[in-house]
Structure formats: structure tokens, C-alpha cells
Design an enzyme around this catalytic site. Structure first.
Site, PDB file in Angstrom:
ATOM      1  CB  SER A 180     -11.055  18.719 -21.339  1.00 48.09           C
ATOM      2  OG  SER A 180      -9.906  19.038 -20.242  1.00 48.09           O
ATOM      3  CE  LYS A 200      -9.840  14.907 -20.422  1.00 47.13           C
ATOM      4  NZ  LYS A 200      -8.742  16.096 -20.512  1.00 47.13           N
TER       5      LYS A 200
END
Lengths: 204, 204
Positions: free
Chosen positions: B126, B162
Site C-alpha cells: 500500500s 500509511k
DNA sequence: CCGGCCGTGATCATTCACCTCGACGCGGAC
DNA sequence: GTCCGCGTCGAGGTGAATGATCACGGCCGG
């Protein structure tokens, strides 16, 4: 592992600090002097307590025979010199200006003990496809490259990072960036090092 | 720095090996015994030679007072525990199974001494847009995130990596991969750590 | 021929860990 | 409460561990 007392924490900190600064563990008398004890017994008792709690190890009868367990458990540390970005003439591994040092354990580095190791700061983004960015620190091992290895190669007097590929028995250098020519002919190919580890430091 | 003799190299290697395995520097008699010398003087002479050549430092009169210069010059080493990939319940930083250790110097890690530090193995892609790949080892510092930092956050009982962004005074988590939703709402946001360093090990 | 290297052999002077005996405060167990 | 263990410290003494020194010899390259 039992928790340490404030005092014991202080003693341990003193031992570690001494070892880091002077390279040797303090003797009982030095501990005594540092804390202003009037008796060695105080120092010895603290050492015994630390030993019982498992944070240090001692060897009976021997002088300065204290080993801090946390540093003992540690893998062997490798000191890697940083040779900067330009590596002209590195083939001889001589006269290289040290621009610093990185230290990490051999297990993380994935390097066979004994081989020559050095590091370079990555400039440019010819290997961005392999997740190697500008400013990254690359640890290289001096050994024969295998096909697929990322290598630091000397081309036109300049060192660049490329992937080393052998197809049909012929070695090529491949840049992992669509904007670069994909395959480079490799006559007189000088491989200075094979990439072993990448270290990227984020904002400070 | 003058070059070392074969013999001197051996003595130095013995000292370093002993220090790594037992945590303490060998005494002259131990050096003597190891090399089968019939006299201490041989050992002492080697120590003197090593000192003159600058690879070790000694303190007159003191026991086991030998410090290897290369380890002395080294920056403080940080031992970072690897907590694996799943980090449920990490908010308490408790009961975490150690899956290994990474050691690197504080300067390379870029970590303020004293803060809690741990490492995670990256799973998934991600954050591939930020050059963070599957299998990379990420060193995280436990502190308040600033906008733009890459953070490990606890979402739905799972830890993911993230980018932490604050826009209009509101915090968001952003995945750096076009295939992922770009912005995630962040109610009950638990940031477990702020990324400080990335370590990638290449093929062994 | 001198200086660096590599040793042997014996002795000396400290450094140093360890031991015994004792003291005080503190918290938990009985 | 009273006892016991533990942490923390003092005073003094003992013997072993350890570094340092002196004298002597051999090898080798400049």
C-alpha cells in the site's frame, strides 16, 4: 526479568556509559568513587544485584569481569564506511575519503563476514523501479555479481547503480527506470560492489 | 596508521572475538595462554605494538584496560526489537513477541536517544509509491506524528503503514498506491509509531 | 650495525574481587 | 506488633589476578 531499582539503574547506566566512552568496564573501586561510597561493598552488592536480575554477567575472581547482557546478545556489528557518491578509482579501494560510517548488525546486512563492504549514497533515480531512491544509502559487498543482483558499476569514470543481468551468457546492465535505456552494453565492465542492503533515513 | 603484522592481526582478532563472546577483554595471561606463549612479555609486547599503531588504547596499571579503537569511535548502537507483522494490542507495548533484532547506530537511524523504538516487517504494497516494498523492515519511533510522516496505525485491529497528512486541521491517512483509496477517514486514529528508517535486505 | 619484530624466564608492585561483621530502613508475612 | 528478607551502605582485611619491568636471545631488512 525482575525490575531494577533506581539505584541499580544508575549503576548500570554508569557502567554502560563508561564502557562506551573509555572502552572498559569500571572496577568496583571506580564505581565506588563515582557514587561516593565509603566502601567497596556497596558497589559489589549492586553488581551482585544486577547479576541476579540478569542484566549483567560476571566471572568470579577476574578483574573488571562485567559484561552487559544486552550488548552481549547483540549480533556482530559491522562498521561500513561511506565513500560518498563519486567513486572514481575505487577499483583499488584506496584513498577513499570517508564521509561517515554506518553500523549495523551482520544479520540485517546479510553479508558474509570477512568480505569488504562499503556504502554509497544514491544519486539520481535510474533504479527507481527497484525502489531505490535518491538519497538512499546503499551497502555494497565486494564480490562477484550473480545475474539479477543490483551492482555499483564503473562506467565512463562514474559509478552508477544498475541491475546486473546475464542473458545468453552475456552480461548486461539494466536501469530500472523507463526513461533510461533498458540495456547497456557492458564491455570492460567493472563491478565495484554488489548491493546487499538499503538504508533510507526519513525526515529528521 | 601503520600496517599490522600477521601476528598482531591475530592478537587483535583474538581480543575482538573474546570481547564479543564473553563481553570482556582478555588479560595478558589469557592472551599468553591462547597463543601458547611461555611468557607474558610476548603478549604485552603485542599489546604495546598494537597501541603504538593506534588500533587499541590502554590505561597503564589497570586491569584488562584495553579498548579497541574501532569500536570506540563507533556511534551508539541502538537495538531495535522486531515485533513482526501483526501488531494487535501494541498500543500497550506489551506481550510483544520478539521476532528478532536489528542493531544500527543512532545517527543512521535518525532517532532521538531515549524514545521507544521498534521495527515491523512490511506486508502488502500500500506504500509502494513511497518506495516501501513488501518485506522491507521499517524502524518506527514512538512519538507524535507530524503531517507528512509515514506512520504505523492501528485500523480495524490491524496495523498498516500509511502516510499521515493533516489538511484543514484534520488528520488523514493516505495510502501511496493508486489502487488503494487515497484518503481514509481517521476516527479513533491510533498511531503506534512514526517511521524513522527503512532497511531492505537483498537476496542472500 | 641498528631498529622493529618475536619471543623466554623470573620477579615485583598494584589493582582488584571477595569475605566477614555490622548497621539502618522498609514492606510483607505471620 | 514482630520477624524476615531485601536494598543500601560502612570498616577492615585477605589473597588472587594482573600489569609492568628487567635481562637475555634470535630473526630480518635497511
Amino acid at each position: 526479568m525482575a525490575k531494577l531499582t533506581d539505584r541499580q539503574q544508575q549503576v548500570l547506566a554508569f557502567i554502560e556509559q563508561e564502557q562506551a566512552s573509555s572502552g572498559m568496564v569500571p572496577s568496583t573501586r571506580e564505581i565506588q568513587a563515582h557514587f561516593g561510597f565509603a566502601s567497596q561493598t556497596a558497589a559489589i552488592n549492586h553488581l551482585r544485584a544486577l547479576e541476579k536480575k540478569g542484566v549483567i554477567q560476571r566471572q568470579a575472581g577476574k578483574a573488571r569481569a562485567v559484561a552487559v547482557v544486552s550488548t552481549l546478545r547483540r549480533e556482530t556489528i559491522l562498521d561500513v564506511p561511506i565513500y560518498g557518491q563519486i567513486a572514481a578509482g575505487m577499483a583499488e579501494m584506496q584513498d577513499q575519503e570517508d564521509e561517515g560510517m554506518v553500523s549495523l548488525d551482520v544479520a540485517s546486512a546479510g553479508i558474509s563476514k570477512g568480505s569488504k563492504v562499503f556504502a554509497l549514497k544514491v544519486r539520481g533515480d535510474s533504479m527507481i523501479g527497484a525502489g531505490i531512491h535518491e538519497g538512499d544509502l546503499v551497502v555494497l559487498e565486494h564480490r562477484e555479481p550473480r545475474s539479477g543482483d543490483v551492482v555499483a558499476a564503473l562506467i565512463d569514470g562514474e559509478t552508477t547503480l544498475k541491475r546486473f543481468v546475464v542473458t545468453h551468457g552475456r552480461p548486461y546492465l539494466k536501469a530500472e527506470n523507463p526513461e533510461f535505456p533498458n540495456l547497456l552494453p557492458t564491455r570492460e565492465l567493472i563491478v565495484q560492489g554488489v548491493m546487499a542492503t538499503l538504508i533510507r533515513k526519513f525526515r529528521k
